[in-house]
Scaffold this motif. Structure first.
Motif, PDB file in Angstrom:
ATOM      1  N   ARG A  15       0.826  -1.211   0.000  1.00 34.60           N
ATOM      2  CA  ARG A  15       0.000   0.000   0.000  1.00 34.60           C
ATOM      3  C   ARG A  15       0.860   1.261   0.000  1.00 34.60           C
ATOM      4  O   ARG A  15       0.531   2.234  -0.681  1.00 34.60           O
ATOM      5  N   LYS A  19       1.186   4.316  -3.091  1.00 31.78           N
ATOM      6  CA  LYS A  19       1.002   5.758  -2.866  1.00 31.78           C
ATOM      7  C   LYS A  19       2.191   6.565  -3.376  1.00 31.78           C
ATOM      8  O   LYS A  19       2.181   7.791  -3.298  1.00 31.78           O
ATOM      9  N   ASP A  20       3.199   5.897  -3.869  1.00 29.44           N
ATOM     10  CA  ASP A  20       4.410   6.522  -4.416  1.00 29.44           C
ATOM     11  C   ASP A  20       4.636   5.955  -5.823  1.00 29.44           C
ATOM     12  O   ASP A  20       5.570   5.184  -6.045  1.00 29.44           O
ATOM     13  N   LEU A  92       3.319  10.541   3.419  1.00 24.81           N
ATOM     14  CA  LEU A  92       3.474   9.089   3.503  1.00 24.81           C
ATOM     15  C   LEU A  92       3.793   8.637   4.926  1.00 24.81           C
ATOM     16  O   LEU A  92       3.359   7.562   5.351  1.00 24.81           O
ATOM     17  N   ASP A  95       0.513   8.556   6.595  1.00 20.69           N
ATOM     18  CA  ASP A  95      -0.209   7.364   6.126  1.00 20.69           C
ATOM     19  C   ASP A  95       0.323   6.113   6.822  1.00 20.69           C
ATOM     20  O   ASP A  95      -0.453   5.222   7.185  1.00 20.69           O
TER      21      ASP A  95
END
Length: 145
Positions: A15, A19-20, A92, A95
Motif C-alpha cells: 500500500r 502511494k508513491d 506518507l 499514512d
C-alpha cells in the motif's frame, strides 16, 4: 517476522508503494546524483531494502523503525532542497502511522505482552534468588555468630 505479522507487513509495504507511483522511496538514493546525501543521512533506507529484510526482522518494531527511517531521511534531506518530496514524505509518514494503528498495532500489542511475560519471569527468578541469598545469609550468620 513470520506468519500473519509478515503478511501484514507485506500488505503495508504494498500500500505504501502504491502511494508513491514514481517509486522515490522504493530504491536507494542515487548518491552519484545527490553527492552530499551520505554526508547528511548516516543510515540510508528505502522500501526495497525494507522488503528484502522482511523475513530477517525479529519483530514488528524493527520493521516499523526501518519504514519510519525511509521517510525521516527524506524529510531531513529534502526539506530545503526538494520541498515537493519533503511534502510527499510527510504525507506518507502520516499514512504509515495510520497503517500502524489499523494493521500493525495488534502485533505490537502481542510483542509488548511477550516482553511483559519475560520481565515477569525475570522478576520471579530475581525474587527466588533474593530469597535464597537471604536464607544463605541467615544460615551463614547463625553458624558463625
Amino acid at each position: 517476522m513470520r506468519g500473519t505479522a509478515l503478511e501484514a507487513a507485506r500488505g503495508v509495504l504494498t500500500r505504501l508503494k502504491a502511494k508513491d507511483p514514481d517509486g522515490y522511496y522504493s530504491v536507494p538514493v542515487d548518491t552519484n546524483f545527490l553527492t552530499d546525501y551520505c554526508d547528511i543521512i548516516k543510515t540510508p533506507m528505502d522500501l526495497g531494502l525494507v522488503e528484502s529484510r522482511l523475513e530477517s526482522y525479529n519483530d514488528m518494531r524493527e520493521f516499523i523503525a526501518d519504514v519510519k527511517l525511509v521517510y525521516e531521511n527524506s524529510k531531513t534531506y529534502c526539506k530545503s532542497r526538494f520541498p515537493v518530496l519533503h511534502k510527499l514524505a510527510t504525507k506518507l509518514a502520516k499514512d504509515f502511522e495510520k497503517e500502524i494503528e489499523i494493521n500493525l498495532a495488534p502485533f505490537l500489542k502481542t510483542e509488548y505482552e511477550q516482553i511483559l511475560r519475560q520481565l515477569a519471569q525475570h522478576q520471579d527468578i530475581y525474587t527466588a534468588q533474593s530469597r535464597l541469598l537471604a536464607t544463605i545469609k541467615r544460615h551463614h550468620h547463625s553458624r558463625f555468630f
